[in-house]
Design a protein around this motif. Structure first.
Motif, PDB file in Angstrom:
ATOM      1  N   THR A  39      11.744  14.013  -3.976  1.00 27.40           N
ATOM      2  CA  THR A  39      12.617  13.096  -2.977  1.00 27.40           C
ATOM      3  C   THR A  39      11.699  11.981  -2.243  1.00 27.40           C
ATOM      4  OG1 THR A  39      14.688  14.492  -3.687  1.00 27.40           O
ATOM      5  CG2 THR A  39      14.301  13.000  -1.951  1.00 27.40           C
ATOM      6  N   LYS A  40      11.192  12.453  -1.620  1.00 26.07           N
ATOM      7  CA  LYS A  40      10.264  12.234  -0.237  1.00 26.07           C
ATOM      8  C   LYS A  40       9.580  10.897  -1.303  1.00 26.07           C
ATOM      9  CE  LYS A  40       5.675  14.580   0.232  1.00 26.07           C
ATOM     10  NZ  LYS A  40       5.068  15.513   0.828  1.00 26.07           N
ATOM     11  N   ASN A  41       8.405  11.277  -2.179  1.00 20.96           N
ATOM     12  CA  ASN A  41       8.108  10.111  -3.021  1.00 20.96           C
ATOM     13  C   ASN A  41       8.738   8.752  -3.554  1.00 20.96           C
ATOM     14  OD1 ASN A  41       5.702  12.893  -3.722  1.00 20.96           O
ATOM     15  ND2 ASN A  41       4.820  10.838  -2.534  1.00 20.96           N
ATOM     16  N   LEU A  42      10.231   9.506  -3.815  1.00 25.77           N
ATOM     17  CA  LEU A  42      11.381   8.907  -4.362  1.00 25.77           C
ATOM     18  C   LEU A  42      11.395   7.526  -3.658  1.00 25.77           C
ATOM     19  CD1 LEU A  42      12.042   7.470  -7.674  1.00 25.77           C
ATOM     20  CD2 LEU A  42      13.822   9.284  -7.094  1.00 25.77           C
ATOM     21  N   VAL A  43      12.524   7.797  -2.048  1.00 27.82           N
ATOM     22  CA  VAL A  43      12.889   7.095  -1.169  1.00 27.82           C
ATOM     23  C   VAL A  43      12.047   6.247  -0.682  1.00 27.82           C
ATOM     24  CG1 VAL A  43      13.823   7.914   1.094  1.00 27.82           C
ATOM     25  CG2 VAL A  43      14.490   8.911  -1.318  1.00 27.82           C
ATOM     26  N   GLY A  44      10.508   7.566  -0.510  1.00 28.63           N
ATOM     27  CA  GLY A  44      10.034   6.499   0.139  1.00 28.63           C
ATOM     28  C   GLY A  44       9.271   4.824  -0.825  1.00 28.63           C
ATOM     29  N   ALA A  45       9.109   5.552  -1.983  1.00 32.76           N
ATOM     30  CA  ALA A  45       8.941   4.488  -3.305  1.00 32.76           C
ATOM     31  C   ALA A  45       9.663   3.383  -2.704  1.00 32.76           C
ATOM     32  CB  ALA A  45       8.876   4.197  -3.732  1.00 32.76           C
ATOM     33  N   ILE A  92       0.873  -0.816  -0.093  1.00 31.83           N
ATOM     34  CA  ILE A  92       0.068  -0.279   0.297  1.00 31.83           C
ATOM     35  C   ILE A  92       0.894   1.119  -0.052  1.00 31.83           C
ATOM     36  CG2 ILE A  92      -1.625   0.722   1.345  1.00 31.83           C
ATOM     37  CD1 ILE A  92      -2.838  -0.882   1.812  1.00 31.83           C
ATOM     38  N   VAL A  93       1.946   1.222   0.855  1.00 30.26           N
ATOM     39  CA  VAL A  93       2.870   2.224   1.223  1.00 30.26           C
ATOM     40  C   VAL A  93       3.493   2.401  -0.783  1.00 30.26           C
ATOM     41  CG1 VAL A  93       4.735   3.880   2.015  1.00 30.26           C
ATOM     42  CG2 VAL A  93       2.707   2.745   3.351  1.00 30.26           C
ATOM     43  N   PHE A  94       4.061   1.382  -0.922  1.00 32.90           N
ATOM     44  CA  PHE A  94       4.781   1.836  -2.700  1.00 32.90           C
ATOM     45  C   PHE A  94       3.595   2.015  -3.730  1.00 32.90           C
ATOM     46  CE2 PHE A  94       5.962  -0.423  -6.508  1.00 32.90           C
ATOM     47  CZ  PHE A  94       7.669  -0.058  -6.447  1.00 32.90           C
ATOM     48  N   ILE A  95       2.189   1.634  -3.410  1.00 31.64           N
ATOM     49  CA  ILE A  95       1.242   2.480  -4.219  1.00 31.64           C
ATOM     50  C   ILE A  95       1.380   3.692  -4.630  1.00 31.64           C
ATOM     51  CG2 ILE A  95      -1.256   1.909  -5.401  1.00 31.64           C
ATOM     52  CD1 ILE A  95      -0.866  -1.332  -5.045  1.00 31.64           C
ATOM     53  N   ASN A  96       0.694   4.047  -3.046  1.00 32.60           N
ATOM     54  CA  ASN A  96       0.870   5.436  -2.626  1.00 32.60           C
ATOM     55  C   ASN A  96       1.478   6.273  -3.140  1.00 32.60           C
ATOM     56  OD1 ASN A  96      -0.674   7.394  -1.735  1.00 32.60           O
ATOM     57  ND2 ASN A  96      -0.390   7.289   0.575  1.00 32.60           N
ATOM     58  N   ASN A  97       3.132   6.039  -2.947  1.00 28.57           N
ATOM     59  CA  ASN A  97       3.972   6.692  -3.100  1.00 28.57           C
ATOM     60  C   ASN A  97       4.468   6.902  -4.368  1.00 28.57           C
ATOM     61  OD1 ASN A  97       5.260   7.814  -1.031  1.00 28.57           O
ATOM     62  ND2 ASN A  97       5.779   5.595  -0.114  1.00 28.57           N
ATOM     63  N   MET A  98       4.107   6.430  -5.272  1.00 22.99           N
ATOM     64  CA  MET A  98       4.270   5.636  -7.276  1.00 22.99           C
ATOM     65  C   MET A  98       3.286   6.501  -6.962  1.00 22.99           C
ATOM     66  SD  MET A  98       7.293   3.649  -8.040  1.00 22.99           S
ATOM     67  CE  MET A  98       6.721   3.348  -9.445  1.00 22.99           C
ATOM     68  N   ARG A  99       2.102   6.759  -7.116  1.00 23.78           N
ATOM     69  CA  ARG A  99       1.341   7.324  -7.362  1.00 23.78           C
ATOM     70  C   ARG A  99       1.159   8.530  -7.120  1.00 23.78           C
ATOM     71  NH1 ARG A  99      -3.422   9.250  -4.425  1.00 23.78           N
ATOM     72  NH2 ARG A  99      -2.954   7.475  -3.234  1.00 23.78           N
ATOM     73  N   GLY A 149       3.975  10.205  -6.298  1.00 25.84           N
ATOM     74  CA  GLY A 149       5.527  10.564  -7.078  1.00 25.84           C
ATOM     75  C   GLY A 149       5.123  10.866  -8.677  1.00 25.84           C
ATOM     76  N   VAL A 150       3.713  10.110  -9.451  1.00 26.76           N
ATOM     77  CA  VAL A 150       3.951  10.934 -10.715  1.00 26.76           C
ATOM     78  C   VAL A 150       3.665  12.012 -10.658  1.00 26.76           C
ATOM     79  CG1 VAL A 150       2.495   9.102 -13.281  1.00 26.76           C
ATOM     80  CG2 VAL A 150       4.383   8.173 -11.558  1.00 26.76           C
ATOM     81  N   ALA A 151       2.407  11.932  -9.918  1.00 27.02           N
ATOM     82  CA  ALA A 151       1.334  13.352  -9.948  1.00 27.02           C
ATOM     83  C   ALA A 151       1.849  14.853 -10.190  1.00 27.02           C
ATOM     84  CB  ALA A 151       0.347  13.103  -9.273  1.00 27.02           C
ATOM     85  N   ASN A 152       3.775  14.132  -8.910  1.00 29.01           N
ATOM     86  CA  ASN A 152       4.242  15.405  -7.906  1.00 29.01           C
ATOM     87  C   ASN A 152       5.350  15.228  -9.178  1.00 29.01           C
ATOM     88  OD1 ASN A 152       2.217  16.078  -6.824  1.00 29.01           O
ATOM     89  ND2 ASN A 152       2.679  15.210  -4.585  1.00 29.01           N
TER      90      ASN A 152
END
Length: 98
Positions: free
Chosen positions: A44-50, A28-35, A37-40
Motif C-alpha cells: 500500500t505505501k508504494n501504491l499510495v506514494g506513486a 524521481i519519487v514516482f519512479i522509485n515508488n514504481m520500482r 512497488g513492482v519488486a514488493n
C-alpha cells in the motif's frame, strides 16, 4: 517595456527553477515508488506514494506549461482576436489574401 522585463526576469528564472525542481523531484519519487512497488508486489505505501507523486508531477507539469505560455510570446499568433481594432483585422485579412 524592456525595463519592466529586466526587473521581472530574475523572478522568472526563480519560478522556472522551482517548477523544474518540483518536476524532477516528483518524477524521481514516482519512479522509485514504481520500482519498489513492482519488486514488493505492490504494498500500500508504494501504491499510495506513486499515486501522490504522479498527481504532483502532473500538477507541476501543468503549472510549468501555463507559466511558459503566459510569460513568453512563443504561442502568440497575432490574430485579430488578440488586437480588437478594425485596422488589425483588415491587415490580417490582407496578409491572408497575399
Amino acid at each position: 517595456m524592456g525595463f519592466v522585463f529586466a526587473l521581472f526576469y530574475p523572478f522568472l528564472i526563480i519560478i522556472y527553477a522551482l517548477l523544474a525542481g518540483a518536476l524532477i523531484a516528483s518524477l524521481i519519487v514516482f519512479i522509485n515508488n514504481m520500482r519498489n512497488g513492482v519488486a514488493n508486489k505492490w504494498p500500500t505505501k508504494n501504491l499510495v506514494g506513486a499515486i501522490i507523486a504522479g498527481i504532483i508531477f502532473v500538477m507541476a507539469l501543468t503549472t510549468t506549461m501555463i507559466v511558459i505560455y503566459h510569460t513568453t510570446g512563443l504561442f502568440s499568433v497575432g490574430s485579430p482576436a488578440s488586437n480588437p481594432s478594425s485596422s488589425a483585422a483588415a491587415i490580417a485579412l490582407m496578409a491572408i489574401n497575399l
